[in-house]
Design a protein around this motif. Sequence first.
Motif, PDB file in Angstrom:
ATOM      1  N   ALA A 239      48.130  39.719  53.718  1.00 12.22           N
ATOM      2  CA  ALA A 239      47.140  40.237  54.468  1.00 12.22           C
ATOM      3  C   ALA A 239      46.485  41.509  53.287  1.00 12.22           C
ATOM      4  CB  ALA A 239      47.354  40.696  55.776  1.00 12.22           C
ATOM      5  N   ASP A 240      47.411  42.270  52.873  1.00 14.18           N
ATOM      6  CA  ASP A 240      46.986  43.386  52.314  1.00 14.18           C
ATOM      7  C   ASP A 240      46.361  43.045  50.772  1.00 14.18           C
ATOM      8  OD1 ASP A 240      48.000  44.904  54.140  1.00 14.18           O
ATOM      9  OD2 ASP A 240      49.983  45.279  52.942  1.00 14.18           O
ATOM     10  N   ALA A 241      47.036  42.039  50.115  1.00 16.36           N
ATOM     11  CA  ALA A 241      46.646  41.664  48.871  1.00 16.36           C
ATOM     12  C   ALA A 241      45.116  40.997  48.886  1.00 16.36           C
ATOM     13  CB  ALA A 241      47.509  40.417  48.253  1.00 16.36           C
ATOM     14  N   VAL A 242      45.067  40.302  49.902  1.00 15.38           N
ATOM     15  CA  VAL A 242      43.508  39.807  50.262  1.00 15.38           C
ATOM     16  C   VAL A 242      42.551  40.743  50.573  1.00 15.38           C
ATOM     17  CG1 VAL A 242      42.253  38.358  52.025  1.00 15.38           C
ATOM     18  CG2 VAL A 242      44.225  37.465  51.057  1.00 15.38           C
ATOM     19  N   CYS A 243      42.876  41.661  51.215  1.00 13.63           N
ATOM     20  CA  CYS A 243      41.937  42.799  51.438  1.00 13.63           C
ATOM     21  C   CYS A 243      41.675  43.710  50.006  1.00 13.63           C
ATOM     22  CB  CYS A 243      42.559  43.883  52.188  1.00 13.63           C
ATOM     23  SG  CYS A 243      42.276  43.792  54.015  1.00 13.63           S
ATOM     24  N   GLU A 244      42.820  43.826  49.391  1.00 10.59           N
ATOM     25  CA  GLU A 244      42.450  44.480  48.102  1.00 10.59           C
ATOM     26  C   GLU A 244      41.669  43.508  47.090  1.00 10.59           C
ATOM     27  OE1 GLU A 244      43.038  47.346  47.159  1.00 10.59           O
ATOM     28  OE2 GLU A 244      43.200  47.370  44.838  1.00 10.59           O
ATOM     29  N   LEU A 245      42.040  42.414  47.249  1.00  7.26           N
ATOM     30  CA  LEU A 245      41.101  41.440  46.225  1.00  7.26           C
ATOM     31  C   LEU A 245      39.748  41.324  46.792  1.00  7.26           C
ATOM     32  CD1 LEU A 245      40.773  39.157  44.118  1.00  7.26           C
ATOM     33  CD2 LEU A 245      41.357  37.475  46.056  1.00  7.26           C
ATOM     34  N   VAL A 246      39.274  41.508  47.756  1.00  2.85           N
ATOM     35  CA  VAL A 246      38.014  41.199  48.191  1.00  2.85           C
ATOM     36  C   VAL A 246      37.225  42.366  47.879  1.00  2.85           C
ATOM     37  CG1 VAL A 246      36.318  41.173  50.236  1.00  2.85           C
ATOM     38  CG2 VAL A 246      38.368  39.631  49.950  1.00  2.85           C
ATOM     39  N   ARG A 247      38.076  43.824  47.975  1.00  2.00           N
ATOM     40  CA  ARG A 247      37.705  45.073  47.571  1.00  2.00           C
ATOM     41  C   ARG A 247      37.215  45.091  46.185  1.00  2.00           C
ATOM     42  NH1 ARG A 247      38.601  49.696  45.366  1.00  2.00           N
ATOM     43  NH2 ARG A 247      40.737  49.175  44.641  1.00  2.00           N
ATOM     44  N   LEU A 248      38.252  44.579  45.379  1.00  2.00           N
ATOM     45  CA  LEU A 248      37.922  44.592  43.930  1.00  2.00           C
ATOM     46  C   LEU A 248      36.765  43.728  43.409  1.00  2.00           C
ATOM     47  CD1 LEU A 248      41.622  44.089  42.736  1.00  2.00           C
ATOM     48  CD2 LEU A 248      40.191  46.280  42.254  1.00  2.00           C
ATOM     49  N   LEU A 249      36.501  42.553  43.961  1.00  2.00           N
ATOM     50  CA  LEU A 249      35.531  41.772  43.804  1.00  2.00           C
ATOM     51  C   LEU A 249      34.139  42.327  44.050  1.00  2.00           C
ATOM     52  CD1 LEU A 249      36.789  38.203  44.919  1.00  2.00           C
ATOM     53  CD2 LEU A 249      36.624  38.864  42.549  1.00  2.00           C
ATOM     54  N   ARG A 250      34.288  43.298  45.191  1.00  2.00           N
ATOM     55  CA  ARG A 250      32.999  43.856  45.668  1.00  2.00           C
ATOM     56  C   ARG A 250      32.577  45.120  44.736  1.00  2.00           C
ATOM     57  NH1 ARG A 250      30.284  43.211  50.624  1.00  2.00           N
ATOM     58  NH2 ARG A 250      30.144  45.332  50.743  1.00  2.00           N
ATOM     59  N   GLU A 251      33.698  45.731  44.508  1.00  2.00           N
ATOM     60  CA  GLU A 251      33.327  47.159  43.886  1.00  2.00           C
ATOM     61  C   GLU A 251      33.730  47.343  42.206  1.00  2.00           C
ATOM     62  OE1 GLU A 251      35.768  50.004  46.305  1.00  2.00           O
ATOM     63  OE2 GLU A 251      34.812  49.404  48.129  1.00  2.00           O
ATOM     64  N   GLU A 252      34.781  46.456  42.017  1.00  2.00           N
ATOM     65  CA  GLU A 252      34.837  46.613  40.523  1.00  2.00           C
ATOM     66  C   GLU A 252      34.160  45.529  39.651  1.00  2.00           C
ATOM     67  OE1 GLU A 252      39.215  47.388  38.757  1.00  2.00           O
ATOM     68  OE2 GLU A 252      39.141  45.242  38.498  1.00  2.00           O
ATOM     69  N   ALA A 253      34.323  44.454  40.151  1.00  2.00           N
ATOM     70  CA  ALA A 253      33.613  43.015  39.370  1.00  2.00           C
ATOM     71  C   ALA A 253      32.249  43.107  40.049  1.00  2.00           C
ATOM     72  CB  ALA A 253      34.661  41.898  39.899  1.00  2.00           C
ATOM     73  N   LYS A 254      31.912  43.447  41.074  1.00  2.00           N
ATOM     74  CA  LYS A 254      30.604  43.450  41.517  1.00  2.00           C
ATOM     75  C   LYS A 254      30.127  42.168  41.430  1.00  2.00           C
ATOM     76  CE  LYS A 254      29.047  48.055  40.699  1.00  2.00           C
ATOM     77  NZ  LYS A 254      30.346  48.780  40.210  1.00  2.00           N
ATOM     78  N   VAL A 255      30.878  41.023  41.897  1.00  2.00           N
ATOM     79  CA  VAL A 255      30.136  39.597  42.046  1.00  2.00           C
ATOM     80  C   VAL A 255      29.815  39.216  43.543  1.00  2.00           C
ATOM     81  CG1 VAL A 255      31.322  38.685  39.982  1.00  2.00           C
ATOM     82  CG2 VAL A 255      32.734  38.735  42.003  1.00  2.00           C
ATOM     83  N   ILE A 256      30.312  39.836  44.398  1.00  2.00           N
ATOM     84  CA  ILE A 256      29.631  39.614  45.770  1.00  2.00           C
ATOM     85  C   ILE A 256      29.090  40.656  46.342  1.00  2.00           C
ATOM     86  CG2 ILE A 256      31.156  37.627  46.291  1.00  2.00           C
ATOM     87  CD1 ILE A 256      33.064  39.468  47.897  1.00  2.00           C
TER      88      ILE A 256
END
Lengths: 256, 315
Positions: A239-256
């Motif tokens: 659950a934590d990994a999933v939260c972190e992944l979604v955060r990274l996709l939004r804030e770091e990679a900016k793809v969603i």
Amino acid sequence: MNIYACIKQVPDTEASILIKDGKSINEAAIKWIVSPHDEYAIEEALKLKEKIPGSTLTAVCLGPERVQNALRTALAMGADHAVHVESSVALDSQNTARALAQVIRTDKEFGVIFMGKQAIDDDAYQLHILLAEELAIPVATNVMAFAFDGGKVRVEREIDEGAREVIDMAVPCVVAAAKGLNTPRYASMMGIMKAKKIEIKKTPLAETGVDEAQNKVRLLKLASPAEKPQGRIIAGEAADAVCELVRLLREEAKVI
Amino acid sequence: MANIGLYIELKEGVFKKSNRELLSLARKSGQPVHAVLFCPDVQPYLEELKGIQTVIQVQGADLTYQPDRYARTLAAVIQEFKLDIVCGIFSAQGKDLFPRLAAKAKAGLVNDCLAVDLDTRKAIKPVYSGKLLAEYQIDAGTALFTIRPNVIAVETTTATKTPEIKTVALDNGELQTKIVSVEKSASQKIDLTEAEIIVSGGRAMKGKENFAILEDLAKVLNGGLGASRAAVDAEYASADMQVGQTGKVVNPKLYIACGISGAIQHFVGMKTSKIIVAVNKDPEAPIFKKADYGIVGDLFTIVPLLKEEFKKVLS
Ligand SMILES: Cc1cc2nc3c(=O)[nH]c(=O)nc-3n(C[C@H](O)[C@H](O)[C@H](O)COP(=O)(O)OP(=O)(O)OC[C@H]3O[C@@H](n4cnc5c(N)ncnc54)[C@H](O)[C@@H]3O)c2cc1C
Ligand SMILES: Nc1ncnc2c1ncn2[C@@H]1O[C@H](COP(=O)(O)O)[C@@H](O)[C@H]1O
């Protein structure tokens, strides 16, 4: 019917491709295969040959000496004849089409010509259509279903997501195969033995009247694409990994 | 001055979004740009076409796509408007149309370009399934290029000038290759080759019905659904979903690979994705060497959690 399959010999899909002199690849360690889509082409050609009594299949390949192995593969699968258009120079698609057309034209009664939708070395996606235009016959590419009935060809080709075009063509015509059309057979032991005895007809490029100087599309150089930096494994409870992944996709990679 | 032609692709009247990439590339060149549209009325598209020189409207009684007619019409347009370069989208239709045009206009063609320099007529495209990049140049005659979707940055123009509209008639000659019908798939799927987000499943999905969890995730992201060859061969997924060497080449912003090992033949079909995410229970799976982000775990646990999390942040 006099059926044809135009095939290309390409490096094995697993092969790592190294650049030699900026314009060509190092062929030393490469294992060569028949381009995967061209195997579908050979298979469909054999099925048609089996359907129409008295038919023959001729495999044609333009390239250097080594491509004779690809032609042997086609013969072992069941082709009756093979033509090697001998060329050690790089031709563009238009010139290759002209050379192949010259060879096929010598047969006044050529029927369906099977090809692959793309060769997986240059991935040019055009030789089938150029060949058909050169011979002034109809063509369909990316073909996933083929039927021959009452002297006519009907094919289905995938266009956009799942949608299929149904196309009718008279014979002669060019059909360029995609995955899904069939499952290519393996050459039998007997086929391999038989293939060894068939003579491959050789046509020097010069006989076709085509040469390198007429190329319109010129290769300037080959380069290796930039390697991606090693990615990151996100550790932790699911659950934590999933939260972190979604955060990274939004804030770091900016793809969603 | 080179005259740049663009083949603007309309899908049942809808302006394909990749056309904006062609327009961005052409406007930047500073050369006169001529956009060709096969449609009964160009008005709905003029907003998109601001700042270019001419809109060439092809008119005819039946404008449905027939490759022979379209190719002959475009070859005539090249002559009439003295087009030096023509660009199109590397789409299903682009792949069918441009080689025909190349033959009819006696023009050189490079398909699947990742970059095109309209001044020098040079283009870069992937070869050996993307293991290498090749630079080509078309010296003489008209140069044709098709461009892979999602590679050119779309720039909105500040230009206000509306283009001049010229009309030409659709070629009405004989059809050698006749499209008799188009069968749409039952479900309205997203075109993978143009999709911005793709969720893909591999052999690990273990069954056709399990693809539903990927479909749910894709839906939340408004993305397309892909598959590995192993999943297609096992009939968990349909052939049109296959990504890779013998399947489709895709180029999304985000590619989520679930239970896919990352074999080279799969990788070459999605390697240019901006961001690759891998979910795999084997920490040694090769896909992790190629992914930007990875989670080691059971996809049947991770995927539903991902869906919920995306749902939460996207709402
Ligand atoms: C000529 C040729 C052309 C080819 N063309 C293509 C092509 O176009 N596209 C393509 O994809 N392949 C292609 N292939 C096949 C390719 O080599 C691989 O065999 C294929 O991609 C493997 O698919 P996969 O990753 O789904 O399966 P596998 O390699 O079996 O991988 C399954 C993965 O799932 C993981 N896993 C299992 N259970 C779970 C779970 N519960 N949760 C999370 N992870 C799990 C495993 O650890 C494993 O890494 C081609 C091969 C050849 C020879
Ligand atoms: N050198 C060649 N000799 C014979 N057929 C070829 C050759 N190159 C390509 N082809 C055929 O043309 C198809 C399309 O190739 P391409 O346009 O290069 O992607 C291939 O799948 C083959 O069927």
